[in-house]
Each structure stands twice: as structure tokens, then as C-alpha cells.
Design an enzyme around this catalytic site. Structure first.
Site, PDB file in Angstrom:
ATOM      1  N   HIS A 169       0.729  -1.288  -0.019  1.00  0.00           N
ATOM      2  CA  HIS A 169       0.037  -0.017  -0.037  1.00  0.00           C
ATOM      3  C   HIS A 169       0.751   1.426   0.008  1.00  0.00           C
ATOM      4  CE1 HIS A 169      -3.511  -2.482   2.392  1.00  0.00           C
ATOM      5  NE2 HIS A 169      -3.239  -2.734   1.019  1.00  0.00           N
ATOM      6  N   PRO A 170       1.758   1.276  -0.701  1.00  0.00           N
ATOM      7  CA  PRO A 170       2.553   2.645  -0.979  1.00  0.00           C
ATOM      8  C   PRO A 170       1.852   4.066  -1.202  1.00  0.00           C
ATOM      9  CG  PRO A 170       3.173   1.362  -2.898  1.00  0.00           C
ATOM     10  CD  PRO A 170       2.250   0.616  -1.900  1.00  0.00           C
TER      11      PRO A 170
END
Length: 543
Positions: A472-473
Site C-alpha cells: 500500500h505505498p
């Protein structure tokens, strides 16, 4: 060098980019070019829910990024899969549909971003959604994105849900509804047992529109400027030849939390000292580009079982053939499985008002989705901190867009993050010791039972040695009004004309949950604002 032109050039056909291409091209007077560095989504494993086992770490569809050694992980490096194909990471992800908490978006608004509060974005989530449960105050059933219930049940996951309730956590049938808190089962972006990626949901219905051009194998190399106005995008085709797409109105970057800031930096927008170090001419000194990076770090606890799990179901070729046949005939069984079945959103204590940890429970165990399951009966309890304080960055490793940037996540660099991951691990272990789960577990495998739950430093060190990304950057082109932001609340790059960013990089703070549904919402919101600004500009010109 050849040149084509459009009103809007969208760089990246991922979760948000496909939404933008659909919504903007719905007006036949607007000409759109959508550029994607990867190819068509023809790999059959993309469309089979469990296909992420085959697509992650596959360089034909995955950028295969890798972080730098991270001090917070005792110097370990992590693989960071990102989609390089139509649909972007929505073609590779675990298919989990999670919006986050209303408070996430209200905080965005309080940080100086009007129009991004929960009351503003909920209608956009509903507009996208085709929820098989039907429409209500929180869900839509007329949108292109199919959201469905689990088509697979496994006793070990049902036992976890029951054990979590025994431990004091309430059952919640809809974490995307009135409240997120509680335990239950994931909702999925699937349709009839097949993946409903952003490309399937939004791009395929628009593909035949004459005003939409889709370029694949088109790797953006730089943004083209006239002064401080973005006027197009240069890209290299599969043969390495450079071309330019001219943007008469705007360039929209939808290349994700790595791709969007990287393209800005190699184009001269970024921290001046860093650009000069790489020999890049500075168009505008923007120190915030690439900063504010956030990700969800997951601690993956593995428990051996005294009854079969999915690890056993896929061990032999005969079993695999049986599973494949069931999927072909009924679109059901393990091949219709998302990355996780059961979930829980919990608070680590009374010091937080809303859940600060999330569980992903899987009826299988593996060191990594791309490496195959363990050779023993086991299941996984993954727990992640929802709102990390740690902030990382991406940095240039060279002046060319083809040179991957370096990724510095900076995990577990604050006391709150360390304390939260330790308490999340302990909550997982306490649930494992509740019935009806307790009697199904034969061994605490990772970590083993010799690690005392009272041993804070030992548990934290275990987390540093074994935790990994949950993919989940976010946050590297932060939205906000100040100098620490990259885009304004209408997603326009500060100080630059004709350039917007619309993807998860604009999040000022990461949402409390998985990021695919918010990415699609961002695409919806951006398309509305672009069309509003276009209409306002036309009215001004005619006045």
C-alpha cells in the site's frame, strides 16, 4: 519522433487512470490518450482471483521494485510488487474492497483540503460500486465496479472469526457500512468468480470510443514543458523509439506512489539538490516530491494446524486438477479465493477512538504469495498498523526514467509504530488461544511459543525480522495547501500549469485499510474536478 495530440494525456492505466479514461471520454468532444508502460491484460492469471500467486514477481506484469535495506527491519530489503499492465496494481492485487474510515477523509479535509471529507467522497464510492448485496445508505449497485461476497469458506477462518468474538471483538457484517470496527469477512472486487480490475470495470466499456486512444508498451520518459506549463509527455515504445503525445489541456499523472513522483523528478520537478546531483535541469524546486511515503507494514503470524488447510489442498497434481475443474465448471473453490478471507478492524486500546490495526486471515501460509505454500498444514494471521507515523521517501538513482528510483520506507521509526505492531501481534496470539480456534492449532510456528508476550523488545525484534509490506505505498505527491505538499486540493501541481496527479500518491495520510477502493475514488473525484474546471474555463472564454 512522431507526435499525436489530445486534450488530456493520462500517464498510467492503473486503478485511478482507468477511471479517468472512462469518465473523461464519456464526453465525445474530449479527446483522451491513455498511456501504459505495460502491455494488455491478456495473461489469463490476471483474471483468475487466485492468480496473484502467478503474477506477483512476474516481470512481464510487475515492475518488481525492491526497497533499500531498511533500518527499521534490521537492514532487510522487501519486494514491492506494482502492476505494469492495463489495470495496474488492480490487476495483481488481493481483490479486497476496503474504503477506510470516514475519519480518514475528514482528516484530509481538516488538513486544508476542502471537498475531500467523508460526506464528499461517499457518493463517489457509491457511484463506482455495483454491490451484489444491493444499494443502501453506504453502497451503490449501478456502478461499473463489481463488489461481491466471498465465494469460498474455510473452517479455520470461521473459527478465527468465532475466536475473535470470544476474545471480545464484535462481529461486523459490513466494515464498509455504518462502522468499520469488528470482525467478519472481506468484500471482493470480483464478478462471477473473476477479477474485476479497474481495466475490466472502467476501461473495457470505454475501449471502443473514438475519442479514446490507449497506448500500451508506452513508457513515459519525461513531461514536456513550455515554460512552467505541461504541454505533453514523451514516451518510448517497445522498440525504444521516442514519441511525444501533446496535451492541449492537461497532463494527468496516474502512475502510482512510485511512478508519479519519479516522472516528476526526472522532468525537473523535485528537490533541487537531488536533481542537480543527477544532472537534471531544475524547472522548479519542489522538496516535497517523493517525500511523505507511507505504507502498511504487516506482521504475518503462522500457526500450524492439526487439520487440513489450503496448504494441503494444493499439494498434489491431482488436487490441483480437481481445484481447476471446480473453477472451470462453477467459478468457485480455491481459485476463486482472494488474498484473505476473514478480517478484523480493532483498537489496540482506549487511547484510540477508531481501529488502528487490521487483520487479514488466510487459510494458507507462505513466505510470499509468489513463492508457493508451506509444506505443512497451517494458516496465517496477518496484522498491520492502519495509520503509521513513519514516513519514507523515494530518491533518484539516475537521471533517466528507465533507472528505478531508490525506495526508503523507513518502517517502525517511531515509538507509536513500534508499540502498535507489538500490541497487534499480542492480540493475534491472544485470539489464537481462544476457542474454537485454540484446539485447531498444533503449534505457534511464527513466532513460536517461546517468545513471551510480555517481552516487548523480543516481540519488536521479531517484527523487525519478519514483517513485510502489504503493498500500500502512498503519499509521495501529498495533497495540501502548504510548501510540504505537491498538489493542491484540486490535484493541480503547485506552481505548474496543466499538470495534475490522480492516484494514491496524493494521500496526505494513508487510509485506514486497503488502498484500491480509495484509488478508484480518487479517479472519480479527479474526473469530476477536471470536467468542472473545463466547463468553468469555457464559460470564462465565452464571457
Amino acid at each position: 519522433m512522431s507526435e499525436i495530440s489530445a486534450d488530456y494525456v493520462i500517464v498510467g492505466a492503473g486503478s485511478a487512470g482507468c477511471v479517468l479514461a472512462n469518465r473523461l471520454s464519456a464526453d465525445p468532444s474530449i479527446k483522451i490518450v491513455l498511456m501504459e508502460a505495460g502491455g494488455r491484460d491478456w495473461n489469463p492469471w490476471i483474471h483468475i482471483p487466485v492468480g496473484y500467486f502467478k503474477t506477483m514477481h512476474n516481470p512481464s506484469v510487475d515492475w518488481c521494485y525492491r526497497t533499500e535495506p531498511d533500518p527499521g527491519l534490521n537492514g532487510r530489503q522487501l519486494d514491492w510488487p506494482r502492476g505494469k499492465v492495463l489495470g495496474g496494481s488492480s490487476s495483481l492485487n488481493g481483490l479486497l474492497y476496503v474504503r477506510g474510515q470516514p475519519e480518514d477523509y475528514d482528516r484530509w479535509q481538516q488538513m486544508g483540503n476542502p471537498g475531500w471529507g467523508w460526506d464528499d467522497v461517499l457518493p463517489l464510492f457509491k457511484r463506482s460500486e455495483n454491490q451484489e448485496r444491493g444499494a443502501d445508505d453506504f453502497h451503490g449497485d449501478q456502478g461499473p465496479l463489481s463488489v461481491s461476497n466471498m465465494r469460498l469458506q474455510r473452517p479455520i477462518c470461521d473459527a478465527w472469526v468465532a475466536a475473535a468474538q470470544e476474545a471480545g471483538y464484535p462481529f461486523n457484517p459490513d466494515y464498509n457500512g455504518a462502522t468499520q470496527e469488528g470482525v467478519g469477512y472481506f468484500q471482493l472486487t470480483t464478478r462471477n468468480g473473476r477479477r474485476c480490475s479497474s481495466a475490466v470495470a472502467f476501461l473495457n466499456p470505454a475501449r471502443k470510443r473514438e475519442n479514446l486512444t490507449i497506448l500500451t508498451k508506452a513508457a513515459a520518459s519525461r513531461i514536456v514543458f513550455e515554460g512552467k506549463r505541461a504541454t505533453g509527455v514523451a514516451y518510448r515504445d517497445a522498440a525504444g523509439q521516442e514519441h511525444v503525445v501533446k496535451a492541449n489541456a492537461e497532463v494527468i499523472l496516474s502512475s502510482g506512489a512510485i511512478g508519479s513522483p519519479h516522472l516528476m523528478m526526472v522532468s525537473g520537478l523535485g528537490e533541487a539538490a537531488q536533481l542537480k546531483e543527477q544532472g537534471i535541469e531544475v524547472l522548479q524546486d519542489m522538496p516535497a516530491v517523493g517525500k511523505n511515503m507511507q505504507d502498511h507494514l504487516q506482521a504475518r503470524l503462522v500457526f500450524k494446524c492439526n487439520e487440513p488447510t489450503l496448504n494441503d489442498e494444493v499439494r498434489s497434481l491431482v488436487d490441483q486438477a480437481r481445484i481447476a475443474l471446480k473453477y472451470m465448471m462453477f467459478r468457485a473453490g480455491p481459485m476463486a479465493m482472494a488474498a484473505s478471507l476473514a478480517t478484523g478492524f480493532m483498537r489496540t486500546g482506549d487511547h484510540v477512538e477508531t481501529p488502528d490495526i487490521q487483520f487479514h486471515v488466510q487459510p494458507w501460509s507462505a513466505d510470499s504469495p509468489g513463492e508457493g505454500v508451506h509444506p505443512f498444514s497451517a494458516f496465517t494471521m496477518s496484522v498491520c498498523q492502519l495509520r503509521p507515523e513513519s514516513r519514507g521517501e523515494i530518491r533518484l538513482a539516475g537521471p533517466d526514467s528507465g533507472t528505478y528510483p531508490t525506495i526508503h520506507p523507513n518502517y517502525l521509526s517511531t515509538e507509536t509504530d513500534c508499540r502498535t505492531i507489538v500490541e497487534g501481534i499480542n492480540i493475534a496470539r491472544r485470539i489464537a488461544r481462544c476457542e474454537p480456534l485454540k484446539h485447531k492449532i498444533s503449534q505457534e510456528f511464527r513466532p513460536d511459543s517461546s517468545l513471551d508476550m510480555e517481552d516487548y523488545e523480543g516481540t519488536l525484534d521479531w517484527a523487525r525480522n519478519y514483517s513485510t509490506t502489504i503493498y500500500h505505498p502512498t503519499g509521495t505527491c501529498k495533497m495540501g495547501p502548504g510548501g510540504d505538499a505537491v498538489v493542491d486540493p484540486r490535484l493541480r501541481v503547485h506552481g505548474i500549469e496543466g499538470l495534475r496527479v490522480a492516484d494514491c500518491s496524493i494521500m496526505p495520510e494513508i487510509v485506514s485499510g486497503n488502498t484500491n477502493a480509495p484509488a478508484i475514488m480518487i479517479g472519480e473525484k479527479a474526473s469530476d474536478m477536471i470536467l468542472e474546471d473545463r466547463k468553468a474555463g469555457a464559460l470564462q472564454r465565452s464571457a
